[in-house]
Design a protein around this motif. Structure first.
Motif, PDB file in Angstrom:
ATOM      1  N   UNK A   1       0.817  -1.212   0.000  1.00  0.00           N
ATOM      2  CA  UNK A   1       0.000   0.000   0.000  1.00  0.00           C
ATOM      3  C   UNK A   1       0.846   1.255   0.000  1.00  0.00           C
ATOM      4  N   UNK A   2       2.038   1.163   0.516  1.00  0.00           N
ATOM      5  CA  UNK A   2       2.868   2.370   0.584  1.00  0.00           C
ATOM      6  C   UNK A   2       3.419   2.768  -0.784  1.00  0.00           C
ATOM      7  N   UNK A   3       3.387   1.837  -1.741  1.00  0.00           N
ATOM      8  CA  UNK A   3       3.900   2.159  -3.077  1.00  0.00           C
ATOM      9  C   UNK A   3       2.816   2.072  -4.152  1.00  0.00           C
ATOM     10  N   UNK A   4       1.563   2.089  -3.715  1.00  0.00           N
ATOM     11  CA  UNK A   4       0.421   1.992  -4.655  1.00  0.00           C
ATOM     12  C   UNK A   4      -0.228   3.357  -4.775  1.00  0.00           C
ATOM     13  N   UNK A   5      -0.454   3.803  -5.992  1.00  0.00           N
ATOM     14  CA  UNK A   5      -1.005   5.140  -6.212  1.00  0.00           C
ATOM     15  C   UNK A   5      -2.300   5.044  -7.029  1.00  0.00           C
ATOM     16  N   UNK A   6      -3.236   5.895  -6.705  1.00  0.00           N
ATOM     17  CA  UNK A   6      -4.510   5.931  -7.432  1.00  0.00           C
ATOM     18  C   UNK A   6      -4.324   6.582  -8.791  1.00  0.00           C
ATOM     19  N   UNK A   7      -4.981   6.032  -9.803  1.00  0.00           N
ATOM     20  CA  UNK A   7      -4.965   6.646 -11.143  1.00  0.00           C
ATOM     21  C   UNK A   7      -6.012   7.744 -11.274  1.00  0.00           C
ATOM     22  N   UNK A   8      -6.932   7.814 -10.310  1.00  0.00           N
ATOM     23  CA  UNK A   8      -8.074   8.725 -10.385  1.00  0.00           C
ATOM     24  C   UNK A   8      -8.952   8.433 -11.608  1.00  0.00           C
ATOM     25  N   UNK A   9      -8.865   7.205 -12.070  1.00  0.00           N
ATOM     26  CA  UNK A   9      -9.702   6.766 -13.187  1.00  0.00           C
ATOM     27  C   UNK A   9     -10.651   5.691 -12.664  1.00  0.00           C
ATOM     28  N   UNK A  10     -11.935   5.868 -12.940  1.00  0.00           N
ATOM     29  CA  UNK A  10     -12.919   4.858 -12.531  1.00  0.00           C
ATOM     30  C   UNK A  10     -13.601   4.291 -13.766  1.00  0.00           C
ATOM     31  N   UNK A  11     -14.103   3.111 -13.631  1.00  0.00           N
ATOM     32  CA  UNK A  11     -14.759   2.417 -14.740  1.00  0.00           C
ATOM     33  C   UNK A  11     -16.114   1.922 -14.252  1.00  0.00           C
ATOM     34  N   UNK A  12     -17.150   2.208 -15.034  1.00  0.00           N
ATOM     35  CA  UNK A  12     -18.499   1.759 -14.695  1.00  0.00           C
ATOM     36  C   UNK A  12     -18.922   0.691 -15.697  1.00  0.00           C
ATOM     37  N   UNK A  13     -19.277  -0.441 -15.190  1.00  0.00           N
ATOM     38  CA  UNK A  13     -19.811  -1.507 -16.042  1.00  0.00           C
ATOM     39  C   UNK A  13     -21.319  -1.343 -16.126  1.00  0.00           C
ATOM     40  N   UNK A  14     -21.824  -1.152 -17.326  1.00  0.00           N
ATOM     41  CA  UNK A  14     -23.260  -0.925 -17.540  1.00  0.00           C
ATOM     42  C   UNK A  14     -23.711  -1.837 -18.671  1.00  0.00           C
ATOM     43  N   UNK A  15     -24.521  -2.823 -18.342  1.00  0.00           N
ATOM     44  CA  UNK A  15     -25.043  -3.755 -19.353  1.00  0.00           C
ATOM     45  C   UNK A  15     -26.568  -3.671 -19.459  1.00  0.00           C
ATOM     46  N   UNK A  16     -27.136  -2.603 -18.913  1.00  0.00           N
ATOM     47  CA  UNK A  16     -28.590  -2.463 -18.863  1.00  0.00           C
ATOM     48  C   UNK A  16     -29.122  -1.854 -20.162  1.00  0.00           C
ATOM     49  N   UNK A  17     -30.098  -2.494 -20.736  1.00  0.00           N
ATOM     50  CA  UNK A  17     -30.741  -1.955 -21.937  1.00  0.00           C
ATOM     51  C   UNK A  17     -31.455  -0.646 -21.608  1.00  0.00           C
TER      52      UNK A  17
ATOM     53  N   UNK B   1     -40.213   3.765 -36.762  1.00  0.00           N
ATOM     54  CA  UNK B   1     -39.429   2.792 -36.003  1.00  0.00           C
ATOM     55  C   UNK B   1     -38.206   3.508 -35.436  1.00  0.00           C
ATOM     56  N   UNK B   2     -37.657   2.971 -34.352  1.00  0.00           N
ATOM     57  CA  UNK B   2     -36.511   3.660 -33.750  1.00  0.00           C
ATOM     58  C   UNK B   2     -35.625   2.687 -32.976  1.00  0.00           C
ATOM     59  N   UNK B   3     -34.394   3.134 -32.738  1.00  0.00           N
ATOM     60  CA  UNK B   3     -33.457   2.482 -31.829  1.00  0.00           C
ATOM     61  C   UNK B   3     -32.960   3.530 -30.837  1.00  0.00           C
ATOM     62  N   UNK B   4     -32.733   3.100 -29.601  1.00  0.00           N
ATOM     63  CA  UNK B   4     -32.080   3.951 -28.613  1.00  0.00           C
ATOM     64  C   UNK B   4     -30.826   3.235 -28.129  1.00  0.00           C
ATOM     65  N   UNK B   5     -29.702   3.936 -28.174  1.00  0.00           N
ATOM     66  CA  UNK B   5     -28.425   3.388 -27.730  1.00  0.00           C
ATOM     67  C   UNK B   5     -27.851   4.315 -26.668  1.00  0.00           C
ATOM     68  N   UNK B   6     -27.516   3.769 -25.497  1.00  0.00           N
ATOM     69  CA  UNK B   6     -26.992   4.622 -24.427  1.00  0.00           C
ATOM     70  C   UNK B   6     -25.488   4.808 -24.578  1.00  0.00           C
ATOM     71  N   UNK B   7     -24.899   5.569 -23.652  1.00  0.00           N
ATOM     72  CA  UNK B   7     -23.478   5.899 -23.748  1.00  0.00           C
ATOM     73  C   UNK B   7     -22.587   4.674 -23.565  1.00  0.00           C
ATOM     74  N   UNK B   8     -23.121   3.610 -22.938  1.00  0.00           N
ATOM     75  CA  UNK B   8     -22.359   2.364 -22.772  1.00  0.00           C
ATOM     76  C   UNK B   8     -22.537   1.433 -23.968  1.00  0.00           C
ATOM     77  N   UNK B   9     -23.254   1.922 -24.992  1.00  0.00           N
ATOM     78  CA  UNK B   9     -23.498   1.183 -26.248  1.00  0.00           C
ATOM     79  C   UNK B   9     -24.490   0.040 -26.082  1.00  0.00           C
TER      80      UNK B   9
END
Length: 219
Positions: A4-20, A91-99
């Motif tokens: 832990x003393x040599x581990x640094x945060x990237x300040x990057x987060x990732x959200x997994x979104x599989x919801x239609x 007719x239509x399609x909706x695609x969210x930011x997570x594709x």
């Protein structure tokens, strides 16, 4: 080993979104029938940032418009102009930011594109074929009309008798439509004019009826 003393945060987060994406609460057209080749569709309560694609074919193969929603109820003009009169299902399609995508959806809403001007009446007459009368109101009878057409009637005469006067708008409800015009001044000759339009906003190009009525009030 994790240190832990040599581990640094990237300040990057990732959200997994599989919801239609959720479907809109409702979809509305600005007009169900019109001569406008680029109708406007409102999608009520969609995910902000989602991409909306609009089609006229049930397989969603030929895209007519694409819009990225910046708020939840966008009104979208379908920018690819229609070329042929007819009834087009949206007719239509909706695609969210997570594709994640809804796939191709039938809106169950149809647009009637109509650029054909209404047919002229088959006959216009005065009761009893009288063109001279002592009554200060007259009834015009229009025959051979289509439901939902709109008749606007004017009369024109000398300035002393009132000149050009708008008389009435009537929405046609029968193939034979009676229109009562009143009041008229006595001892004047009136030429009757009409405009005929349909529910799509198309106008009959010939708007003059050559019927002339001379009214003589004997009272």
């Amino acid at each position: 080993n994790f240190n832990s003393s040599s581990c640094f945060s990237t300040n990057i987060s990732y959200t997994l979104d599989t919801t239609t994406p959720s479907l809109p609460l409702s979809i509305t057209l600005d007009n169900l029938i019109s001569n406008d080749p680029t109708p406007k569709v409102t999608f009520n309560n969609v995910e902000v940032g989602a991409k909306i694609e609009i089609y006229y074919d049930f397989a969603c193969q030929f895209k007519k418009e694409e819009h990225t929603s910046s708020f939840s109820s966008p009104q979208i003009e379908i920018g690819t102009p229609l070329e042929l009169d007819g009834i087009y299902t949206i007719y239509y399609k909706i695609t969210d930011e997570a594709q994640n995508s809804t796939g191709c959806i039938d809106s169950a809403i149809s647009y009637n594109y109509d650029t054909t001007m209404p047919s002229a009446p088959t006959d216009i007459s005065l009761p009893g074929s009288n063109t001279i009368d002592s009554d200060t109101s007259i009834t015009l009878v229009f025959e051979g009309l289509s439901n939902s057409d709109i008749i606007r009637v004017y009369t024109n005469t000398t300035s002393a008798c009132g000149g050009l006067v708008y008389r009435s708008d009537t929405t046609v409800s029968s193939i034979s439509q009676n229109i009562v015009l009143t009041p008229f001044l006595s001892n004047c000759n009136y030429t009757i004019y009409y405009q005929l339009s349909d529910a799509a906003g198309n106008f009959l190009t010939e708007t003059t009826n050559n019927t002339t009525t001379s009214l003589f009030n004997t009272n």
